[in-house]
Design an enzyme around this catalytic site. Structure first.
Site, short mmCIF file in Angstrom:
data_model
loop_
_atom_site.label_atom_id
_atom_site.label_comp_id
_atom_site.label_asym_id
_atom_site.label_seq_id
_atom_site.Cartn_x
_atom_site.Cartn_y
_atom_site.Cartn_z
N ASP A 26 0.83 -1.21 0.00
CA ASP A 26 0.00 0.00 0.00
C ASP A 26 0.87 1.26 0.00
O ASP A 26 1.98 1.25 0.53
CB ASP A 26 -0.90 -0.02 1.24
CG ASP A 26 -2.08 0.93 1.09
OD1 ASP A 26 -2.31 1.45 -0.03
OD2 ASP A 26 -2.78 1.16 2.09
N HIS A 43 2.78 3.30 -9.02
CA HIS A 43 2.68 1.86 -9.32
C HIS A 43 3.92 1.38 -10.07
O HIS A 43 4.42 0.28 -9.85
CB HIS A 43 1.43 1.57 -10.15
CG HIS A 43 0.16 1.89 -9.42
ND1 HIS A 43 -0.04 1.56 -8.11
CD2 HIS A 43 -0.99 2.51 -9.83
CE1 HIS A 43 -1.25 1.96 -7.72
NE2 HIS A 43 -1.84 2.55 -8.75
N LEU A 137 11.62 -20.43 -4.73
CA LEU A 137 10.67 -19.49 -4.15
C LEU A 137 9.38 -19.57 -4.94
O LEU A 137 9.40 -19.55 -6.17
CB LEU A 137 11.25 -18.06 -4.22
CG LEU A 137 10.31 -16.90 -3.87
CD1 LEU A 137 9.95 -16.91 -2.39
CD2 LEU A 137 10.94 -15.56 -4.23
#
Ligand code: FPP
Length: 257
Positions: A26, A43, A137
Site C-alpha cells: 500500500d 505503481h 521461491l
C-alpha cells in the site's frame, strides 16, 4: 474429517526465517502525490520494490512470497488506473517470466479470472506452466482476489467434487479447495503505507499469522525494510493456541545436548 480438527498443520520453529510472507503493498498513490506525479508513477516505482523484495526473499531462503496486487474492490478505481495496472501485469508477465524461470521461481496467480482480459489470462497460464517445476521461491500474485471470494469459491468447488459433504464438513475438508492450498499459511503478514487493516486479503489463511504494519510507502520498501520486518517477526512469540509454559518446554527440548 472431524470439524474440530485444525487445518493449521505445520508449526515452524521460533526465531526462524518465515517460510511464507504475505504483503499488502500500500502507498503507491501517496508516494506519487508527494512528488507531484500521477498515481500510476507510484505503481511503476512499486514494481521496482516488487523486484527488490523478490530478490531479497530469494537470498534469505523465504519459500513463499504472496503479493496483493489487485483486490476485488480495486475495480472501483478510475478506469485509467485500472487499465494501467492491468497493463503493468501484462508487461511483467511478458518481460520477467524468463528471469523467474531461470532463477528457480515458481509463479502462481490467485484470484477470480472472470473479469481479466483474455490476453492477460493466457499470459498467466503460460507463465504458470513455464515455472511450475521451480521450487526455490513460490511467488504468488493475488489479482482480482478477495478473502471472502476465496472461501466461497472453495465451498462451491468442494461441494461440486464431494456433494456428500453438504451436511457436514470441517476445516481440513475445505482447505484443499482454497486458492493457496499449495502453500503453508503465512507466518508473517506485512502491510506498508500506514493503514492497519487486512482489507479482505487472505482471511482464512491469516488466522495465526503475525501481523506487521509499517508507515513506509510501498515504492520505498526494499531489502532493508524487509529485514526489519523479519527481525520484528523473530522477536514475536508464536504460540498457536499453546501456553507460554508449553512453548518454553518445546524450546528446552530442542536445545542441543
Ligand atoms: C496500493 O497502493 C497498490 C496497488 C493497488 C497496486 C499494487 C501494484 C504494484 C506494486 C505493481 C504490480 C505488482 C506486481 C506483482 C505485478 P495505492 O494505490 O492504494 O496507494 P495509496 O493508498 O497511497 O493511494
Amino acid at each position: 474429517m472431524s470439524e474440530h480438527q485444525s487445518s493449521t498443520l505445520s508449526i515452524p520453529p521460533v526465531g526462524a526465517i518465515p517460510r511464507h510472507i504475505a504483503v499488502i503493498m500500500d502507498g503507491n498513490g501517496r508516494w506519487a502525490r508527494r512528488r507531484f506525479l500521477p498515481r500510476v508513477a507510484g505503481h511503476r516505482k512499486g514494481m521496482e520494490a516488487v523486484r527488490a523484495t523478490v530478490r531479497a526473499c530469494g537470498e534469505l531462503g523465504v519459500e513463499y512470497l504472496t503479493l496483493f496486487a489487485f483486490s476485488s474492490e480495486n475495480w472501483r478505481r478510475p478506469k485509467e488506473e485500472v487499465n494501467f495496472l492491468m497493463q503493468l501485469f501484462v508487461s511483467m508477465l511478458e518481460q520477467e517470466v524468463m528471469k523467474l524461470r531461470d532463477n528457480g521461481i515458481r509463479l502462481k496467480v490467485v484470484g477470480s479470472r472472470e473479469r481479466l482480459e483474455e490476453r492477460l489470462v493466457r499470459l498467466i497460464e503460460q507463465a504458470e506452466t513455464l515455472t511450475r517445476d521451480n521450487r526455490k521461491l513460490t511467488l504468488t500474485v493475488a489479482v482480482n482476489y478477495g478473502g471472502r471470494w476465496d472461501i466461497i469459491q472453495a465451498v462451491q468447488r468442494m461441494l461440486q467434487a464431494q456433494p456428500e459433504l453438504a451436511t457436514q464438513f470441517g476445516e481440513t475438508d475445505l482447505a484443499p479447495y482454497l486458492a493457496m492450498s499449495y502453500a503453508p499459511e503465512p507466518d508473517l503478514f506485512i502491510r506498508t503505507g500506514g493503514e492497519q487493516r487486512v482489507s479482505n486479503f487472505l482471511l482464512w489463511q491469516l488466522a495465526y499469522t503475525e501481523l506487521y504494519f509499517t508507515d513506509i510507502l510501498w515504492p520505498d520498501f526494499d531489502a532493508r525494510a524487509l529485514h526489519q520486518a523479519i527481525l520484528w517477526y523473530q522477536q514475536r512469540e508464536r504460540r498457536f493456541g499453546r501456553t507460554s509454559e508449553q512453548l518454553a518446554e518445546t524450546l528446552e527440548r530442542r536445545k542441543p545436548a
